[in-house]
Structure formats: C-alpha cells, structure tokens
Design an enzyme around this catalytic site. Structure first.
Site, mmCIF file in Angstrom:
data_model
loop_
_atom_site.group_PDB
_atom_site.id
_atom_site.type_symbol
_atom_site.label_atom_id
_atom_site.label_comp_id
_atom_site.label_asym_id
_atom_site.label_seq_id
_atom_site.Cartn_x
_atom_site.Cartn_y
_atom_site.Cartn_z
ATOM 1 N N SER A 1 0.867 -1.171 0.000
ATOM 2 C CA SER A 1 0.000 0.000 0.000
ATOM 3 C C SER A 1 0.897 1.211 0.000
ATOM 4 C CB SER A 1 -0.881 0.024 1.236
ATOM 5 O OG SER A 1 -0.091 0.404 2.341
ATOM 6 N N LYS A 2 0.263 2.375 -0.041
ATOM 7 C CA LYS A 2 1.062 3.596 -0.080
ATOM 8 C C LYS A 2 1.998 3.682 1.120
ATOM 9 C CE LYS A 2 -2.051 5.956 -3.050
ATOM 10 N NZ LYS A 2 -3.198 6.808 -3.162
ATOM 11 N N ARG A 3 1.639 2.990 2.175
ATOM 12 C CA ARG A 3 2.479 3.041 3.370
ATOM 13 C C ARG A 3 3.818 2.340 3.166
ATOM 14 N NH1 ARG A 3 -1.008 0.279 6.472
ATOM 15 N NH2 ARG A 3 -2.700 0.845 5.084
ATOM 16 N N ASN A 4 3.880 1.436 2.159
ATOM 17 C CA ASN A 4 5.143 0.733 1.955
ATOM 18 C C ASN A 4 6.214 1.610 1.313
ATOM 19 O OD1 ASN A 4 3.001 -1.298 2.109
ATOM 20 N ND2 ASN A 4 4.687 -2.735 1.933
ATOM 21 N N GLY A 5 5.880 2.859 1.033
ATOM 22 C CA GLY A 5 6.916 3.749 0.527
ATOM 23 C C GLY A 5 7.107 3.661 -0.959
#
Ligand code: GLU
Length: 490
Positions: free
Chosen positions: A259-263
C-alpha cells in the site's frame, strides 16, 4: 479504435487520488496485455468523481505514467473514442439519469438517515451480533414520512435496494463466487449533495462502454455483487454481464499487502530513480502471471503474445525489489549504447552535468562514456555519480575525501609522478597506448602490484576509488585534463 479484431473490450479505470502505484500498474499492464492478446480494445477511463481526493495533477500524472510505460490505449483521454467522454467527472448527467430511472422503477429509494443515526444503529448491530450495514429503515417510507423529512430540511441519498438471496458469478481467476445478501446491505448510489458513488459510476460506465472483461485488483472483489445489482437494474441480462477476473494481491517484502504506506510503491518514484519502463513492465508481468516456463526476461511484445487469464495465479504475489533491480540491470545492459545515452541524458541534466541544450560534444562524450558503466549500474540514477568526473568543469571537480585519505598517501606521490612522466610523451591519446605506458612505468619499472599502482591514478583522475575502468576513463577525459589532474597532486 485502433485495429480491434475482436469484440473484447477491457478497461483500466483508476481513481487518481495519488500517483499510480505498483498495484495499479500491474492491473493496467494485464488489462493492456489481455486486450492486445485478444485483438480487442483497451479502454482507459479515469474515475475522478471523488473531487475531494482526485486532483488535475494526479489525472495528468496518470496519463503521463501510462504513456511512459508504453501502455497505449485505444479509447480514453486524449484519443477519444465512440463511448466517451472517458473522464467520469464529465459524465455526471449520465449517472444522475440512471439513478432517477432506478428510483422510478423502485430499484432504488431515497434514504434520509443521518450519519449519526446510521452510526448509532451500527453500534447496536455490533452489540447484538447481527450483520453490519444498512438496516432498510427507509426502504418503505410513506409519502407523509418523506414529507416530514423534507420539511425538516433533510436531503436524502439514493440507496439501491438489494433483494434477499445470493449473488453468484464465476470469476475467471477465482472460480465460482457466492455472496450472501445478508452481508451486502442496500448501498448508496448518490450522495445527498447529488454526487455519484463509485459503485454507480463504475457499473453504469462498464455497461455503456460495452466492457466485456474487468481485470482488476482483488480488493474490489467485495464490490462486485453491488455492481451486478446495478447491471440488473439497468436491464442487462446475466449472460451479458462483463466477465470479472480479480487479480491476486501484491504483498510487500514484509508480507503485508502493498500500500502507499510501503513507501516505494509509486511508479513516479521508480521513474525518478532510474528504472526503465520495460523493466517495470517485465517485472510486474511476472508478479501474478507466468508465461508458462521459468523465463524472467519478457518483452512487451512477448507478453501480448503469451498473456492469458488462465496463467494468472490465485495466490498473492510478493513484491521483490532485488528482482526488479536485477531485471532493470539486465535491461540496461541490453540497450544499444545510443539508447542508453539518450535515457541517461535527463539524469545527467538533473545533476547539472549536462545543460538543457546539450552540445554535440557533450552528447558525444556521453555516448563514449556510457559503455564504461553499462555493465555495472542497476539503474540510470547511478550514472551521473559515476560519470561526473568527465563532465564537471575542472574548478568543480573534487576528490572524495575518504578516497583521498585512504589512497593518496605519501606512497602515492612517486606513483603519480611516474604516471605523468609516462603519459606526457604519448603521441596519441588512446586506451591501448595509455594502458601500455602506465603498465610499463608502474608495474615494470616501479615493480608495483596493479591495485597499488593504479589506485592513486584512479582517485586522481575520477575522484573516487570506485569508478569506470581506468584506461578508458583517461582516454575519454583527454590528455590535457588528465595530466592537469595528476599534476595537481604533486
Ligand atoms: N477506480 C477504482 C479504483 O481505482 C477501480 C475500478 C475498477 O477497476 O473497477 O480503485
């Protein structure tokens, strides 16, 4: 429409609420490959009805990213097509018209429940252990009740009636799917402010755009029964519904859904960091699909030849940066030198090593230099660092302090002196002559080991211990600048 030879119509329909990411592009690639494989039509539709989250910049970036990757669409923004417009924000009247038809037919109804009321009832459902979701309170309002709500100033949403029972369909990847409507409550089609929700817009457009195959991420699987319900209300017969193929999740290295959280998930990031579009496509092709053997080098053309939905796996695919980097390195090595130079150019320009209007001379040096690093880089972004010594003006050229401390010791002085003496008399300045002169002076005359002999020369010429091959670097740098750099150190 470009040369469609079958009636298969596939769409890629992102909601650009940010830069397109790895998951989006894997979907786009499979959509594109399936359309190309079947001789069908690839439709690109922008789902931009959520004006609070979609911006013009993200829409423009999505278009640009698809172009950069070479995923050419047959219908969509910029190219148009018979079923446009292809931006949902330009189709609002169509959705409003369908919502009204659903209301008129009794498939949908006005719902006046406020957020707070819904919230309170959801809490009650939770404590009672009953299935969550809308409880049907406004399904059968009388005219008097509706009048009261309106008098109280409430604006309703339009809610679709979900009949009792089950939805079943066959997913082309996951097989037979059944959804119990106890868990698919009546759902909102139009907000109180009149704006359409995704479920309405996506389903209406897939029908009106005559989409035959919906390949998309598995996260959308649970919205499918609602979309089938909209088709049904539109009067589409089940045998005419689009086919669904839900692609397996892409997991991050940590086994958590990417997800976007994975950078590092945005395609813009990969582009800025020197990944080639063909490497990204090659890698993403294999992230959930297999060509049928264990090859890892796939061209876009091969993908269109080989892509079938049967070969898409059910299991989550794990994103592996190392593998992507390895493929990127391979693709860089496979480029023609002139092509590599062309692709390296914007990186050299961004590093201010080459001007925005490159001179013929600069381009020639770049073409001469890229073969030196072609074997050793895994992305284009590394190139400026390795080649800066060739492009920096002498007053900006500097030796890396760490390399200087380790290599340019007192012992280095005689080596540098001997190198100057050996190189000065050369009549022509080319690799073999330079190499022969330095070997004779440093290895034979001074009796040094190659590592000890060439290390100081390398640091003097390139500014670092890690550099392109030395003799080639000297040749490209030229006699005058090479001798000047050496002379500066004695
Ligand atoms: N616009 C939706 C999204 O980006 C996808 C629509 C679909 O593929 O059905 O999440």
């Amino acid at each position: 429409m470009a040369n469609a030879t079958s009636s298969i119509r596939v769409r890629f329909a992102p909601s650009p609420t940010g830069d397109l990411h790895v998951g989006n592009i894997r979907t786009a690639l499979y959509d594109w490959a399936y359309a190309r494989h079947t001789g069908g039509t690839f439709v690109f539709r922008i789902e931009d009805t959520d004006t609070t989250r979609v911006t013009d910049e993200y829409v423009a970036a999505a278009i640009d990213t698809l172009k950069w990757l070479g995923l050419q669409w047959d219908e969509g923004p910029e190219v148009g097509g018979a079923f446009g417009p292809y931006l949902q924000s330009q189709r609002l009247a169509i959705y409003a018209e369908w919502a009204q038809k659903f209301l008129d037919a009794g498939d949908a109804y006005h719902c006046f429940c406020s957020q707070e009321e819904l919230e309170a009832r959801r809490e009650a459902q939770k404590s009672a252990g009953t299935p969550p979701g809308y409880d049907g309170k406004c399904r059968y309002l009388t005219a008097a009740e509706i009048g009261d709500y309106r008098l109280a100033g409430r604006s309703p949403v339009v809610r679709m009636r979900m009949p009792d029972g089950y939805t079943t369909f066959t997913d082309l990847i996951r097989g037979a799917m059944t959804f119990d409507h106890n868990y698919v409550p009546d759902f909102v089609l139009v907000r109180a402010d009149g704006s359409p929700l995704y479920t309405l817009a996506v389903a209406v457009d897939d029908v009106l755009m005559k989409i035959t195959h919906i390949l998309r991420g598995e996260d959308l699987l649970s919205s499918t029964p609602r979309q089938l319900r909209v088709y049904d209300a539109m009067g589409v017969k089940p045998e005419d519904y689009p086919n669904f193929a839900h692609l397996p999740f892409v997991m991050g290295q940590d086994n958590v859904k990417l997800s976007k959280r994975n950078g590092e998930v945005s395609i813009a990031w990969y582009r800025a960091n020197g990944f080639l579009p063909e490497a990204i496509c090659n890698y993403l092709a294999l992230l959930g699909w297999s060509p049928g053997d264990d090859r890892e080098d796939i061209s876009m053309k091969e993908m269109t030849e080989l892509f079938t939905i049967e070969r898409v796996g059910k299991n989550p695919a794990r994103f592996d940066m190392k593998k992507l980097e390895a493929i990127n390195g391979d693709k860089i090595r496979a480029l023609a030198v002139s092509d590599l130079a062309l692709r390296a150019l914007p990186f050299m320009q961004a590093a201010q090593l080459i001007g925005n209007e490159p001179s013929a001379d600069e381009l020639q040096v770049l073409e001469g230099a890229v073969p030196l690093i072609q074997e050793r880089v895994i992305n284009l972004a590394e190139i400026p660092g390795l080649l800066s010594f060739l492009f920096l003006p002498e007053d900006l050229f500097a030796i890396d302090p760490d390399s200087a401390a380790k290599v340019l010791t007192a012992d280095a002085r005689p080596i540098i002196k001997a190198s100057i003496l050996a190189l000065t008399p050369l009549t022509s300045w080319e690799v073999t002559g330079i190499e022969a002169a330095l070997r004779a002076a440093l290895l034979e005359d001074l009796g040094l080991k190659p590592k000890n002999a060439f290390g100081p020369v390398r640091v003097a010429i390139t500014g670092a211990r890690i550099s392109p091959p030395l003799f080639e670097s000297l040749a490209l740098l030229g006699r005058e600048r090479s001798l000047a750099r050496l002379s500066n150190l004695v």
